[in-house]
Enzyme design. Structure first.
Site, short mmCIF file in Angstrom:
data_model
loop_
_atom_site.label_atom_id
_atom_site.label_comp_id
_atom_site.label_asym_id
_atom_site.label_seq_id
_atom_site.Cartn_x
_atom_site.Cartn_y
_atom_site.Cartn_z
CE LYS A 267 -11.55 18.96 -47.68
NZ LYS A 267 -12.44 17.95 -47.16
CD GLU B 22 -10.22 17.94 -38.72
OE1 GLU B 22 -11.42 17.79 -38.94
OE2 GLU B 22 -9.34 17.63 -39.55
CG HIS C 3 -19.89 37.31 -28.94
ND1 HIS C 3 -20.65 36.70 -27.97
CD2 HIS C 3 -19.43 38.46 -28.37
CE1 HIS C 3 -20.67 37.46 -26.87
NE2 HIS C 3 -19.93 38.52 -27.09
CD GLN D 278 -4.67 -3.55 -9.12
OE1 GLN D 278 -4.06 -4.01 -8.16
NE2 GLN D 278 -5.31 -4.30 -9.98
CG ASN E 146 -1.85 -1.20 1.23
OD1 ASN E 146 -1.89 -1.97 0.26
ND2 ASN E 146 -2.57 -1.41 2.32
CB SER F 267 -10.02 13.90 -49.37
OG SER F 267 -11.05 13.13 -49.98
#
Ligand code: ARG
Length: 475
Positions: free
Chosen positions: A291, A298, A164, A330, A118, A285
């Site tokens: 792309k 991400e 915003h 544990q 412990n 892509s």
């Protein structure tokens, strides 16, 4: 009834073998083997402390220390042995005891005198967290260096500051980059707090009640590099606050990384085109040939969920546990190890991607020169002419409305049109309205004026240099 193979650390009072499925379920060697270097360090310190109290003779101590060295070396170099012995071990503590028995016979069984797994697991785990926090702190310094280089290289480029997600006021791109750097600087302080929280040695706490052999706790703590010992044996085997503190620091880092990631994903979109994604950190892509996707950002944003999950998981495990060691504890290790590894990877990828990112100064400047961003400057102009701010705000609002009606930029309204709205407008109005003027007026400490940003860059640079020379002096 099967005959017991008495190899377990606790087999004496048991008549029957454990259920096979339960036995696999309760083992932790598969993940706590990561603590082996710390376990061996603690074993060495414990062995040394057993000699002055007469448990080990000088020779036995020497033999035990040599065996521990050999085990550490073999664990590093002999993977087959590690796997084989590990397959029989309940946890990392059992592993070392088995390895010691292999080396020393029954002498190997003396080391566990007066101690409990412990306190061992708490001590090993604290040492891990202290090292891990230092490692992540170093990684964050590299990330801060990427921010510093980009802030320096792009000094002078204005951008449209937003609130915003709406154009608000012009700021410097370097000011934006340094805003992120500030957040990661706070994370360093949190890592240091987590390390300080882990920096207390539980050894001598026993299973819960303490140690009967007058073991020198301070000597053990010193040898292991702890600056203090834990104060209460019962708390010492229960306490996982240091793990929570570390997970909280990791969650802070991940949250800040995900915000950075979100900014860059947006900036890389065609609508913004503020940044040119580096090929090395992007993917394409399989279908659409044109792309280039910001996958690195991400994934950083996405992996943040796991880190938050690790913190919540441990909080949930700890909630309502009785005081003292419980086997639930544990469950503290796997998620923390995984969160540490993930965050280390996330920081490294972010550091590389940020360094390789090119900012599109033309686009940033074009957005910064949206006249709407100077509306507050126009209100401030009127304030300087003695008009109360709320009234000035209203006047500029009317100016904007009039321009909208005429379908022209409000900055293109002639002076007589402006004077119809307020007599306070004068010939100096037009020249007071420029991005440069707006920026240079934000000279308040912490503001985005070029001179402030230059000072903030110098300050970050000085902090990073101090840190490097400090680590340099240590090693
Ligand atoms: N493997 C355990 C853990 O990770 C330590 C062993 C303590 N086990 C016990 N039955 N007291 O927490």
């Amino acid at each position: 009834m099967t005959e017991r193979k008495d190899d377990r650390l606790w087999g004496g009072r048991f008549e029957r073998e454990p259920n096979v499925q339960f036995d696999a379920f309760q083992r932790s060697f598969a993940f706590d083997r990561r603590l082996l270097p710390y376990e061996i360090a603690v074993d060495r310190a414990w062995a040394r402390a057993l000699e002055p109290i007469g448990i080990f003779t000088a020779t036995e101590l020497k033999q035990t220390l040599a065996a521990l060295d050999k085990i550490a070396e073999r664990a590093r170099t002999d993977a087959a042995w590690l796997e084989k012995l590990g397959a029989e071990a309940e946890d990392v503590h059992h592993f070392v005891e088995k390895a010691l028995f292999e080396e020393l016979g029954p002498l190997g069984w003396k080391l566990h005198t007066g101690r409990s797994r412990n306190e061992l697991v708490a001590t090993d785990f604290r040492l891990f967290v202290i090292d891990a926090a230092a490692q992540v702190q170093k990684a964050l310094s590299a990330l801060l260096n990427s921010f510093l280089l980009q802030a320096k290289a792009n000094l002078g480029v204005p951008m449209a500051g937003m609130t915003h997600m709406q154009h608000a006021q012009p700021i410097l791109l370097s000011h934006f980059l340094l805003a992120h750097a500030e957040a990661f600087t706070r994370d360093i302080a949190r890592l240091q707090h987590a390390a300080a929280s882990a920096d207390a040695c539980p050894m001598g706490s026993g299973a819960l009640a303490g140690n009967s052999f007058a073991i020198d706790r301070h000597a053990i703590a010193r040898e292991l590099g702890f600056s203090r010992i834990t104060a209460n044996s019962l708390d010492a085997v229960s306490d996982r606050d240091f793990a929570l503190d570390y997970l909280f620091a990791l969650t802070g880092i991940a949250t800040h990384l995900s915000r950075l990631a979100e900014d860059f994903v947006i900036f890389a979109s065609q609508e913004f085109s503020y940044v040119i994604l580096p090929d090395e950190f992007s993917t394409g892509s399989s279908l659409m040939p044109q792309k280039k996707n910001p996958d690195c950002w991400e994934l950083i944003r996405g992996k943040t969920g796991r880190i938050t999950g690790a913190l919540l998981g441990l909080l949930t495990t700890l909630k309502g546990l009785p005081t003292s060691y419980q086997r639930d504890l544990q469950e503290d290790k796997e998620a923390l190890f995984a969160a540490h590894d993930q965050v280390a990877d996330m920081i490294a990828v972010a550091t590389g991607a940020l360094a390789a990112t090119k900012f599109n100064a033309r686009r940033l400047e074009a957005a910064a020169s949206n006249p709407a961003l100077l509306a507050t400057e126009a209100a401030d102009y009127l304030v300087h002419k003695g008009i109360p701010f709320r009234q000035a705000h209203g006047i500029v609002g009317k100016v904007l409305r009039e321009a909208e009606k005429q379908n022209i930029s409000w900055m293109a309204l002639p002076l007589d049109a402006l004077k119809k709205i307020s007599q306070a407008f004068e010939a100096d109005f037009a020249e007071s309205l420029s991005v440069e003027a707006a920026l240079s007026k934000k000279r308040v400490p912490g503001g985005t004026a070029p001179e402030n940003v230059r000072a903030a860059i110098a300050d970050l640079e000085a902090r990073l240099n101090r840190k490097t020379s400090k680590t340099g002096a240590k090693s």
